[in-house]
Design a protein around this motif. Structure first.
Motif, PDB file in Angstrom:
ATOM      1  N   ILE A   1       0.855  -1.186   0.000  1.00  0.00           N
ATOM      2  CA  ILE A   1       0.000   0.000   0.000  1.00  0.00           C
ATOM      3  C   ILE A   1       0.886   1.229   0.000  1.00  0.00           C
ATOM      4  N   VAL A   2       0.616   2.135  -0.919  1.00  0.00           N
ATOM      5  CA  VAL A   2       1.294   3.425  -0.957  1.00  0.00           C
ATOM      6  C   VAL A   2       0.247   4.480  -0.613  1.00  0.00           C
ATOM      7  N   THR A   3       0.525   5.280   0.423  1.00  0.00           N
ATOM      8  CA  THR A   3      -0.424   6.306   0.840  1.00  0.00           C
ATOM      9  C   THR A   3      -0.180   7.593   0.065  1.00  0.00           C
ATOM     10  N   ARG A   4      -1.094   8.518   0.176  1.00  0.00           N
ATOM     11  CA  ARG A   4      -1.003   9.789  -0.561  1.00  0.00           C
ATOM     12  C   ARG A   4       0.235  10.597  -0.201  1.00  0.00           C
ATOM     13  N   ASP A   5       0.755  10.386   1.018  1.00  0.00           N
ATOM     14  CA  ASP A   5       1.961  11.121   1.416  1.00  0.00           C
ATOM     15  C   ASP A   5       3.251  10.384   1.043  1.00  0.00           C
ATOM     16  N   GLY A   6       3.142   9.261   0.301  1.00  0.00           N
ATOM     17  CA  GLY A   6       4.296   8.563  -0.217  1.00  0.00           C
ATOM     18  C   GLY A   6       4.831   7.427   0.643  1.00  0.00           C
ATOM     19  N   LYS A   7       4.228   7.166   1.793  1.00  0.00           N
ATOM     20  CA  LYS A   7       4.696   6.073   2.647  1.00  0.00           C
ATOM     21  C   LYS A   7       4.278   4.735   2.051  1.00  0.00           C
ATOM     22  N   VAL A   8       5.173   3.754   2.161  1.00  0.00           N
ATOM     23  CA  VAL A   8       4.929   2.418   1.621  1.00  0.00           C
ATOM     24  C   VAL A   8       4.729   1.454   2.786  1.00  0.00           C
ATOM     25  N   HIS A   9       3.670   0.669   2.733  1.00  0.00           N
ATOM     26  CA  HIS A   9       3.355  -0.317   3.758  1.00  0.00           C
ATOM     27  C   HIS A   9       3.207  -1.668   3.080  1.00  0.00           C
ATOM     28  N   ARG A  10       3.904  -2.684   3.609  1.00  0.00           N
ATOM     29  CA  ARG A  10       3.793  -4.048   3.087  1.00  0.00           C
ATOM     30  C   ARG A  10       3.415  -4.970   4.228  1.00  0.00           C
ATOM     31  N   GLY A  11       2.519  -5.897   3.960  1.00  0.00           N
ATOM     32  CA  GLY A  11       2.125  -6.861   4.971  1.00  0.00           C
ATOM     33  C   GLY A  11       0.945  -7.683   4.485  1.00  0.00           C
ATOM     34  N   MET A  12       0.452  -8.533   5.375  1.00  0.00           N
ATOM     35  CA  MET A  12      -0.717  -9.365   5.076  1.00  0.00           C
ATOM     36  C   MET A  12      -1.943  -8.657   5.628  1.00  0.00           C
ATOM     37  N   ILE A  13      -3.007  -8.619   4.855  1.00  0.00           N
ATOM     38  CA  ILE A  13      -4.245  -8.008   5.344  1.00  0.00           C
ATOM     39  C   ILE A  13      -4.796  -8.894   6.449  1.00  0.00           C
ATOM     40  N   GLU A  14      -4.917  -8.329   7.642  1.00  0.00           N
ATOM     41  CA  GLU A  14      -5.407  -9.093   8.783  1.00  0.00           C
ATOM     42  C   GLU A  14      -6.891  -8.860   9.026  1.00  0.00           C
ATOM     43  N   ARG A  15      -7.314  -7.606   8.927  1.00  0.00           N
ATOM     44  CA  ARG A  15      -8.735  -7.282   9.060  1.00  0.00           C
ATOM     45  C   ARG A  15      -8.992  -5.916   8.455  1.00  0.00           C
ATOM     46  N   VAL A  16     -10.272  -5.623   8.236  1.00  0.00           N
ATOM     47  CA  VAL A  16     -10.684  -4.363   7.622  1.00  0.00           C
ATOM     48  C   VAL A  16     -11.925  -3.870   8.349  1.00  0.00           C
ATOM     49  N   ASN A  17     -11.972  -2.570   8.648  1.00  0.00           N
ATOM     50  CA  ASN A  17     -13.221  -1.987   9.139  1.00  0.00           C
ATOM     51  C   ASN A  17     -13.599  -0.834   8.205  1.00  0.00           C
ATOM     52  N   ASN A  18     -14.554  -0.038   8.581  1.00  0.00           N
ATOM     53  CA  ASN A  18     -15.043   1.020   7.685  1.00  0.00           C
ATOM     54  C   ASN A  18     -14.006   2.096   7.377  1.00  0.00           C
ATOM     55  N   THR A  19     -12.992   2.239   8.243  1.00  0.00           N
ATOM     56  CA  THR A  19     -12.041   3.329   8.057  1.00  0.00           C
ATOM     57  C   THR A  19     -10.598   2.898   7.855  1.00  0.00           C
ATOM     58  N   HIS A  20     -10.235   1.683   8.274  1.00  0.00           N
ATOM     59  CA  HIS A  20      -8.840   1.255   8.227  1.00  0.00           C
ATOM     60  C   HIS A  20      -8.700  -0.170   7.707  1.00  0.00           C
ATOM     61  N   VAL A  21      -7.536  -0.430   7.118  1.00  0.00           N
ATOM     62  CA  VAL A  21      -7.120  -1.796   6.803  1.00  0.00           C
ATOM     63  C   VAL A  21      -5.940  -2.078   7.728  1.00  0.00           C
ATOM     64  N   PHE A  22      -5.951  -3.239   8.377  1.00  0.00           N
ATOM     65  CA  PHE A  22      -4.915  -3.596   9.328  1.00  0.00           C
ATOM     66  C   PHE A  22      -4.005  -4.649   8.702  1.00  0.00           C
ATOM     67  N   LEU A  23      -2.705  -4.341   8.694  1.00  0.00           N
ATOM     68  CA  LEU A  23      -1.710  -5.217   8.095  1.00  0.00           C
ATOM     69  C   LEU A  23      -0.901  -5.903   9.174  1.00  0.00           C
ATOM     70  N   LYS A  24      -0.618  -7.172   8.952  1.00  0.00           N
ATOM     71  CA  LYS A  24       0.254  -7.916   9.844  1.00  0.00           C
ATOM     72  C   LYS A  24       1.610  -8.012   9.173  1.00  0.00           C
ATOM     73  N   PRO A  25       2.618  -7.361   9.746  1.00  0.00           N
ATOM     74  CA  PRO A  25       3.949  -7.405   9.133  1.00  0.00           C
ATOM     75  C   PRO A  25       4.577  -8.772   9.305  1.00  0.00           C
ATOM     76  N   MET A  26       5.576  -9.061   8.501  1.00  0.00           N
ATOM     77  CA  MET A  26       6.328 -10.304   8.627  1.00  0.00           C
ATOM     78  C   MET A  26       7.199 -10.205   9.872  1.00  0.00           C
ATOM     79  N   SER A  27       7.248 -11.257  10.672  1.00  0.00           N
ATOM     80  CA  SER A  27       7.991 -11.219  11.925  1.00  0.00           C
ATOM     81  C   SER A  27       9.490 -11.083  11.707  1.00  0.00           C
TER      82      SER A  27
END
Length: 84
Positions: A18-44
């Motif tokens: 996931i790349v956000t509008r401010d340019g930050k890059v997030h990588r991980g497994m989608i763990e859960r989703v609600n109406n406002t956020h997606v939660f990623l589980k990073p690799m240990s």
């Protein structure tokens, strides 16, 4: 609701970048989703350059991974498992 909500909800358990509008890059497994956020589980082992360090099994958000606001997502890419 965000245009990415249904994509994330239907692909829980898949690795994403996931790349956000401010340019930050997030990588991980989608763990859960609600109406406002997606939660990623990073690799240990921090392979794949998640960038937030190790997965903390204690404290705030224990077991939930990291949240990314759905409204801040600029790009969502589903990654193959061999990427990790």
């Amino acid at each position: 609701m965000s245009r990415y909500y249904h994509d994330c909800k239907n692909n829980i358990g898949r690795p994403v970048k996931i790349v956000t509008r401010d340019g930050k890059v997030h990588r991980g497994m989608i763990e859960r989703v609600n109406n406002t956020h997606v939660f990623l589980k990073p690799m240990s082992s921090n392979l794949g350059g998640y960038g937030y360090g190790f997965y903390r099994p204690w404290g705030f958000g224990a077991g939930l991974g990291w949240g990314v606001a759905l409204g801040s997502i600029a790009t969502l890419a589903f990654l193959p498992f061999f990427f990790w």
